[in-house]
Design a protein around this motif. Sequence first.
Motif, PDB file in Angstrom:
ATOM      1  N   PRO A 303       0.777  -1.245   0.000  1.00  0.00           N
ATOM      2  CA  PRO A 303       0.000   0.000   0.000  1.00  0.00           C
ATOM      3  C   PRO A 303       0.804   1.287   0.000  1.00  0.00           C
ATOM      4  N   ASP A 304       2.082   1.246   0.404  1.00  0.00           N
ATOM      5  CA  ASP A 304       2.834   2.510   0.407  1.00  0.00           C
ATOM      6  C   ASP A 304       3.334   2.901  -0.980  1.00  0.00           C
ATOM      7  N   ASP A 305       3.203   1.964  -1.942  1.00  0.00           N
ATOM      8  CA  ASP A 305       3.447   2.285  -3.357  1.00  0.00           C
ATOM      9  C   ASP A 305       4.871   2.751  -3.657  1.00  0.00           C
ATOM     10  N   ASN A 306       5.827   2.407  -2.817  1.00  0.00           N
ATOM     11  CA  ASN A 306       7.207   2.867  -3.025  1.00  0.00           C
ATOM     12  C   ASN A 306       8.022   1.807  -3.761  1.00  0.00           C
ATOM     13  N   TRP A 307       7.488   1.381  -4.919  1.00  0.00           N
ATOM     14  CA  TRP A 307       8.178   0.367  -5.715  1.00  0.00           C
ATOM     15  C   TRP A 307       8.018   0.714  -7.196  1.00  0.00           C
ATOM     16  N   ASP A 308       8.887   0.109  -8.003  1.00  0.00           N
ATOM     17  CA  ASP A 308       8.846   0.381  -9.439  1.00  0.00           C
ATOM     18  C   ASP A 308       9.407  -0.830 -10.183  1.00  0.00           C
ATOM     19  N   VAL A 309       9.610  -0.682 -11.478  1.00  0.00           N
ATOM     20  CA  VAL A 309      10.083  -1.787 -12.307  1.00  0.00           C
ATOM     21  C   VAL A 309      11.040  -1.254 -13.358  1.00  0.00           C
ATOM     22  N   GLN A 310      11.985  -2.090 -13.761  1.00  0.00           N
ATOM     23  CA  GLN A 310      12.968  -1.722 -14.775  1.00  0.00           C
ATOM     24  C   GLN A 310      13.121  -2.896 -15.738  1.00  0.00           C
ATOM     25  N   VAL A 311      13.632  -2.608 -16.938  1.00  0.00           N
ATOM     26  CA  VAL A 311      13.889  -3.700 -17.876  1.00  0.00           C
ATOM     27  C   VAL A 311      14.899  -4.663 -17.254  1.00  0.00           C
ATOM     28  N   LEU A 312      14.810  -5.925 -17.649  1.00  0.00           N
ATOM     29  CA  LEU A 312      15.721  -6.924 -17.110  1.00  0.00           C
ATOM     30  C   LEU A 312      17.143  -6.657 -17.614  1.00  0.00           C
ATOM     31  N   PRO A 313      18.152  -6.862 -16.765  1.00  0.00           N
ATOM     32  CA  PRO A 313      19.538  -6.645 -17.200  1.00  0.00           C
ATOM     33  C   PRO A 313      19.920  -7.519 -18.387  1.00  0.00           C
ATOM     34  N   THR A 314      20.969  -7.106 -19.071  1.00  0.00           N
ATOM     35  CA  THR A 314      21.440  -7.820 -20.262  1.00  0.00           C
ATOM     36  C   THR A 314      22.657  -8.687 -19.949  1.00  0.00           C
ATOM     37  N   ILE A 315      22.960  -9.583 -20.881  1.00  0.00           N
ATOM     38  CA  ILE A 315      24.185 -10.394 -20.855  1.00  0.00           C
ATOM     39  C   ILE A 315      24.843 -10.276 -22.223  1.00  0.00           C
ATOM     40  N   PHE A 389       7.496  -2.653 -20.138  1.00  0.00           N
ATOM     41  CA  PHE A 389       6.978  -3.957 -20.539  1.00  0.00           C
ATOM     42  C   PHE A 389       6.699  -4.021 -22.033  1.00  0.00           C
ATOM     43  N   GLY A 390       6.487  -2.876 -22.661  1.00  0.00           N
ATOM     44  CA  GLY A 390       6.372  -2.860 -24.113  1.00  0.00           C
ATOM     45  C   GLY A 390       7.691  -3.217 -24.771  1.00  0.00           C
ATOM     46  N   GLU A 391       8.772  -2.606 -24.263  1.00  0.00           N
ATOM     47  CA  GLU A 391      10.104  -2.924 -24.774  1.00  0.00           C
ATOM     48  C   GLU A 391      10.447  -4.387 -24.514  1.00  0.00           C
ATOM     49  N   SER A 392      10.128  -4.862 -23.301  1.00  0.00           N
ATOM     50  CA  SER A 392      10.434  -6.249 -22.958  1.00  0.00           C
ATOM     51  C   SER A 392       9.680  -7.226 -23.853  1.00  0.00           C
ATOM     52  N   ALA A 393       8.426  -6.898 -24.171  1.00  0.00           N
ATOM     53  CA  ALA A 393       7.629  -7.779 -25.021  1.00  0.00           C
ATOM     54  C   ALA A 393       8.254  -7.931 -26.400  1.00  0.00           C
ATOM     55  N   ARG A 394       8.786  -6.837 -26.926  1.00  0.00           N
ATOM     56  CA  ARG A 394       9.361  -6.891 -28.269  1.00  0.00           C
ATOM     57  C   ARG A 394      10.656  -7.716 -28.325  1.00  0.00           C
ATOM     58  N   THR A 395      11.371  -7.771 -27.218  1.00  0.00           N
ATOM     59  CA  THR A 395      12.649  -8.487 -27.209  1.00  0.00           C
ATOM     60  C   THR A 395      12.574  -9.797 -26.441  1.00  0.00           C
ATOM     61  N   ALA A 396      11.395 -10.152 -25.959  1.00  0.00           N
ATOM     62  CA  ALA A 396      11.266 -11.305 -25.069  1.00  0.00           C
ATOM     63  C   ALA A 396      11.646 -12.608 -25.753  1.00  0.00           C
ATOM     64  N   VAL A 397      12.343 -13.451 -25.001  1.00  0.00           N
ATOM     65  CA  VAL A 397      12.610 -14.835 -25.402  1.00  0.00           C
ATOM     66  C   VAL A 397      11.526 -15.671 -24.740  1.00  0.00           C
ATOM     67  N   LEU A 398      10.700 -16.307 -25.554  1.00  0.00           N
ATOM     68  CA  LEU A 398       9.512 -16.953 -25.022  1.00  0.00           C
ATOM     69  C   LEU A 398       9.780 -18.388 -24.594  1.00  0.00           C
ATOM     70  N   LEU A 399       8.851 -18.905 -23.799  1.00  0.00           N
ATOM     71  CA  LEU A 399       8.951 -20.293 -23.353  1.00  0.00           C
ATOM     72  C   LEU A 399       9.087 -21.215 -24.551  1.00  0.00           C
ATOM     73  N   THR A 400       9.973 -22.180 -24.440  1.00  0.00           N
ATOM     74  CA  THR A 400      10.314 -23.054 -25.556  1.00  0.00           C
ATOM     75  C   THR A 400       9.260 -24.128 -25.759  1.00  0.00           C
TER      76      THR A 400
END
Length: 448
Positions: A303-315, A389-400
């Motif tokens: 409820p304090d809403d002090n969180w966010d999200v970032q793209v997953l790191p790269t390798i 999440f839009g960027e992640s969707a475009r580059t996502a590696v999907l379940l095999t």
Amino acid sequence: MMSQQAKKTRKALFGLAVVATLPLFAACGGAAGTGGGAAGEVDGSSIVLNTITGLEPQFQEYADAYMEEFPDRKVEVRSTTDDAAEYAQGLATARLSGELPDVFFNVDFLADTLATNNVTLDLTEGLKDGKLGDLDADSFLPQFVGQYRPIDDPDQITGLPVSADSVGLYYDKNAFEKAGVTEYPEADWTWDDMYRVAAEIQTKSGGTVTGLAAPLGDGTAQIVFGPVIEAFGGSVYDPETNKSSIGQPEALKAWELLLSAYGTASGQYTTTTDDPTLKFDSGNVAMAIASRGAAPGLKATMPDDNWDVQVLPTIDGNSTAGGGSYGLSIAQTSENQDAAWAFLSWFYDTDAGMKVAQEVGGVIPPTDDGIDNGIWKDGAPPPANIEIFGESARTAVLLTQMPGSSSTTLTEATKKATQEVLLNGKSIEEAFGEAEQTVNDAIEKQTK
């Protein structure tokens, strides 16, 4: 990370205990026998839309919106089970008895099985003929449509993805502050950066704050390990060779990286995945990898809403975002195929069904236009950075996609190998070499 219902649904879908379910689809509106279906009428039509129990409420809202727009058409929503194997078995049984629903829930890891059992209609010609209005196969993100292309006949399309679901790196600023760390995730982070900051959090907090929820979980998180293996140049399964490569050198680099998190960047290995103290919303976990679908639940539990999200790191410059989808299919034996197509045409329209799906189900339309212009990202934060999440969707590696039930064997084998390394001291090379052999034996049985 998910709401309780979403957790229950996801857990059940991946619990592959095979149970025969003959009664589940009794009296659904398909054709008798095992014929090829028929077009039927659209005006005045009545179709059956079948889904899993966990999604029944939102599917009912889709049906209600459709019937409000087309009062002379009826869509009856039915649900059966949240267990994946029961669901697939029920559809296969209904196919034999001619009792398939007209339109039904499909999911990436079951799509090949349903196609092999002649449950799903090949949608390719219908898409070419304009049965989906202005949309065709090329309108959808190719990797998501690809999940509904049968392994043995990839020119077919046996389902259409509903949402472009992908993962991101969630982070709790309160947990960072509790540990005295202020370096939040950035878009240019690598996995080394993520591990470095996670380890710093655990060290500075004296272990009271977990830096990163274990990326592998109990060893079965393919949505994480699949993209990491590919980032190192390996593969979970190669359809051209019909082999798994989870024990090959490129994959071993991935396993080494993922296993190194336990006890340093993450807590010690545990099979108790439902321990509330290990959950992101406990307030004691600084970072966690999870899908966009986790966001609505977190709004209620943090409820304090002090969180966010970032793209997953790269390798090595490669995206490690995993993804998956559920979709909608038409029954191969439906006598109401034109009416089924009419429903899908409405549902996938950005200004019609997809608008409802974004409002009700948190769907990200699996098209470029839907990602760029959809209303899915218009809600009040958190997360403030939801557009990643839009960027992640475009580059996502999907379940095999893997033949038959060999994906279940993969899950069991990677869990066992993880335990052999972390609990019994076996080398990564030996443990995952054995896992690869186990999976390939299962693949061979499935493809004889």
